[in-house]
Write a protein that holds these residues in place. Structure first.
Motif, PDB file in Angstrom:
ATOM      1  N   GLU A 166      -8.320   5.216  -2.874  1.00 24.71           N
ATOM      2  CA  GLU A 166      -8.384   3.495  -3.895  1.00 24.71           C
ATOM      3  C   GLU A 166      -9.050   3.860  -5.363  1.00 24.71           C
ATOM      4  O   GLU A 166      -8.394   2.953  -5.891  1.00 24.71           O
ATOM      5  CB  GLU A 166      -8.409   2.851  -2.458  1.00 24.71           C
ATOM      6  CG  GLU A 166      -8.790   1.084  -3.222  1.00 24.71           C
ATOM      7  CD  GLU A 166      -7.222   0.804  -3.484  1.00 24.71           C
ATOM      8  OE1 GLU A 166      -7.223  -0.148  -3.542  1.00 24.71           O
ATOM      9  OE2 GLU A 166      -5.953   1.326  -2.132  1.00 24.71           O
ATOM     10  N   CYS A 206      -4.583  -0.216  -6.010  1.00 27.62           N
ATOM     11  CA  CYS A 206      -3.331  -0.368  -4.791  1.00 27.62           C
ATOM     12  C   CYS A 206      -3.221  -1.621  -5.603  1.00 27.62           C
ATOM     13  O   CYS A 206      -4.082  -2.726  -4.782  1.00 27.62           O
ATOM     14  CB  CYS A 206      -3.278  -0.031  -3.342  1.00 27.62           C
ATOM     15  SG  CYS A 206      -2.224  -0.532  -2.587  1.00 27.62           S
ATOM     16  N   VAL A 207      -1.216  -1.802  -5.206  1.00 24.50           N
ATOM     17  CA  VAL A 207      -1.762  -3.567  -5.358  1.00 24.50           C
ATOM     18  C   VAL A 207      -0.304  -3.249  -4.215  1.00 24.50           C
ATOM     19  O   VAL A 207       0.357  -2.470  -3.785  1.00 24.50           O
ATOM     20  CB  VAL A 207      -1.137  -3.446  -6.507  1.00 24.50           C
ATOM     21  CG1 VAL A 207      -1.321  -3.868  -7.211  1.00 24.50           C
ATOM     22  CG2 VAL A 207       0.845  -2.751  -6.894  1.00 24.50           C
ATOM     23  N   GLU A 208      -0.343  -4.563  -3.614  1.00 19.83           N
ATOM     24  CA  GLU A 208       0.657  -5.017  -2.254  1.00 19.83           C
ATOM     25  C   GLU A 208       2.068  -4.515  -2.483  1.00 19.83           C
ATOM     26  O   GLU A 208       2.375  -5.067  -4.051  1.00 19.83           O
ATOM     27  CB  GLU A 208       0.656  -6.540  -1.819  1.00 19.83           C
ATOM     28  CG  GLU A 208      -0.943  -6.478  -1.087  1.00 19.83           C
ATOM     29  CD  GLU A 208      -0.820  -8.062  -0.343  1.00 19.83           C
ATOM     30  OE1 GLU A 208      -0.049  -9.190  -0.691  1.00 19.83           O
ATOM     31  OE2 GLU A 208      -2.182  -8.248   0.129  1.00 19.83           O
ATOM     32  N   ARG A 209       2.040  -4.656  -2.017  1.00 21.31           N
ATOM     33  CA  ARG A 209       4.040  -4.154  -2.501  1.00 21.31           C
ATOM     34  C   ARG A 209       5.356  -4.365  -0.498  1.00 21.31           C
ATOM     35  O   ARG A 209       4.474  -3.856   0.139  1.00 21.31           O
ATOM     36  CB  ARG A 209       5.065  -2.804  -2.097  1.00 21.31           C
ATOM     37  CG  ARG A 209       3.888  -1.297  -1.818  1.00 21.31           C
ATOM     38  CD  ARG A 209       4.847   0.236  -2.771  1.00 21.31           C
ATOM     39  NE  ARG A 209       3.807   0.856  -1.860  1.00 21.31           N
ATOM     40  CZ  ARG A 209       4.929   1.751  -0.847  1.00 21.31           C
ATOM     41  NH1 ARG A 209       5.928   0.799  -0.554  1.00 21.31           N
ATOM     42  NH2 ARG A 209       4.524   2.330   0.103  1.00 21.31           N
ATOM     43  N   SER A 219       4.594  -7.896   3.109  1.00 21.71           N
ATOM     44  CA  SER A 219       3.753  -6.872   1.833  1.00 21.71           C
ATOM     45  C   SER A 219       2.625  -6.301   2.361  1.00 21.71           C
ATOM     46  O   SER A 219       1.699  -7.208   2.820  1.00 21.71           O
ATOM     47  CB  SER A 219       3.423  -7.891   0.662  1.00 21.71           C
ATOM     48  OG  SER A 219       4.713  -8.581   0.449  1.00 21.71           O
ATOM     49  N   THR A 220       2.383  -5.188   1.890  1.00 20.95           N
ATOM     50  CA  THR A 220       0.865  -4.928   2.167  1.00 20.95           C
ATOM     51  C   THR A 220       0.583  -3.391   1.567  1.00 20.95           C
ATOM     52  O   THR A 220       0.912  -3.117   0.410  1.00 20.95           O
ATOM     53  CB  THR A 220       1.112  -3.513   3.402  1.00 20.95           C
ATOM     54  OG1 THR A 220       2.391  -2.300   3.183  1.00 20.95           O
ATOM     55  CG2 THR A 220       1.975  -4.065   4.730  1.00 20.95           C
ATOM     56  N   THR A 221      -0.764  -3.686   1.824  1.00 23.20           N
ATOM     57  CA  THR A 221      -1.412  -2.404   0.810  1.00 23.20           C
ATOM     58  C   THR A 221      -1.737  -0.913   2.074  1.00 23.20           C
ATOM     59  O   THR A 221      -1.671  -1.119   2.597  1.00 23.20           O
ATOM     60  CB  THR A 221      -2.467  -2.785   0.773  1.00 23.20           C
ATOM     61  OG1 THR A 221      -3.891  -2.670   1.808  1.00 23.20           O
ATOM     62  CG2 THR A 221      -2.212  -4.106  -0.221  1.00 23.20           C
ATOM     63  N   ARG A 222      -2.048   0.528   0.774  1.00 26.04           N
ATOM     64  CA  ARG A 222      -1.841   1.384   1.161  1.00 26.04           C
ATOM     65  C   ARG A 222      -3.648   1.832   3.076  1.00 26.04           C
ATOM     66  O   ARG A 222      -2.557   1.802   3.614  1.00 26.04           O
ATOM     67  CB  ARG A 222      -2.695   2.127   1.148  1.00 26.04           C
ATOM     68  CG  ARG A 222      -1.894   3.258  -0.683  1.00 26.04           C
ATOM     69  CD  ARG A 222      -2.484   4.430  -1.496  1.00 26.04           C
ATOM     70  NE  ARG A 222      -3.944   3.799  -1.633  1.00 26.04           N
ATOM     71  CZ  ARG A 222      -3.545   3.589  -3.545  1.00 26.04           C
ATOM     72  NH1 ARG A 222      -2.161   4.141  -3.799  1.00 26.04           N
ATOM     73  NH2 ARG A 222      -4.252   3.084  -4.491  1.00 26.04           N
ATOM     74  N   ASP A 244      -3.536  -1.093   4.315  1.00 26.87           N
ATOM     75  CA  ASP A 244      -2.312  -2.040   5.703  1.00 26.87           C
ATOM     76  C   ASP A 244      -1.442  -1.186   5.702  1.00 26.87           C
ATOM     77  O   ASP A 244      -2.064  -0.845   7.762  1.00 26.87           O
ATOM     78  CB  ASP A 244      -1.982  -3.449   5.356  1.00 26.87           C
ATOM     79  CG  ASP A 244      -3.058  -3.882   4.556  1.00 26.87           C
ATOM     80  OD1 ASP A 244      -4.190  -4.746   4.930  1.00 26.87           O
ATOM     81  OD2 ASP A 244      -1.844  -5.324   3.507  1.00 26.87           O
TER      82      ASP A 244
END
Length: 90
Positions: free
Chosen positions: A28, A33-36, A43-46, A48
């Protein structure tokens, strides 16, 4: 530390979780990271996706042990593949 029975397996489990968190923190810091949105419906981050992967892996192991009571190598390999695919494409 006498409150818990520290067997090599227990210690290995917690050391592995700590190493995963350390690697995710370094990742990180190097690449924010950006949400995708992947194949998960949110939508999640790494982080999550890692959390979802660890929780779902625990349930996979509980289900496997509850139904089959066999060796844990099979669900371990399945869970490693599941978490890697979840972090990559989830």
């Amino acid at each position: 530390m006498n409150w818990m029975a520290w067997t090599p397996v227990t210690a290995g489990f917690f050391i592995t979780i700590a190493l995963i968190l350390l690697c995710m923190t370094i990742w990180e810091l190097k690449s924010p990271c950006v949400e995708r949105k992947g194949f998960l419906p949110i939508s999640t981050t790494r982080g999550d996706r890692l959390f979802i992967g660890l929780i779902s892996s625990a349930y996979i192991h509980l289900l496997y042990v509850g139904l089959l009571e066999a060796t844990l190598i099979i669900p371990l390999l399945f869970c490693i593949a599941w978490v890697v695919s979840l972090i990559r494409w989830g």
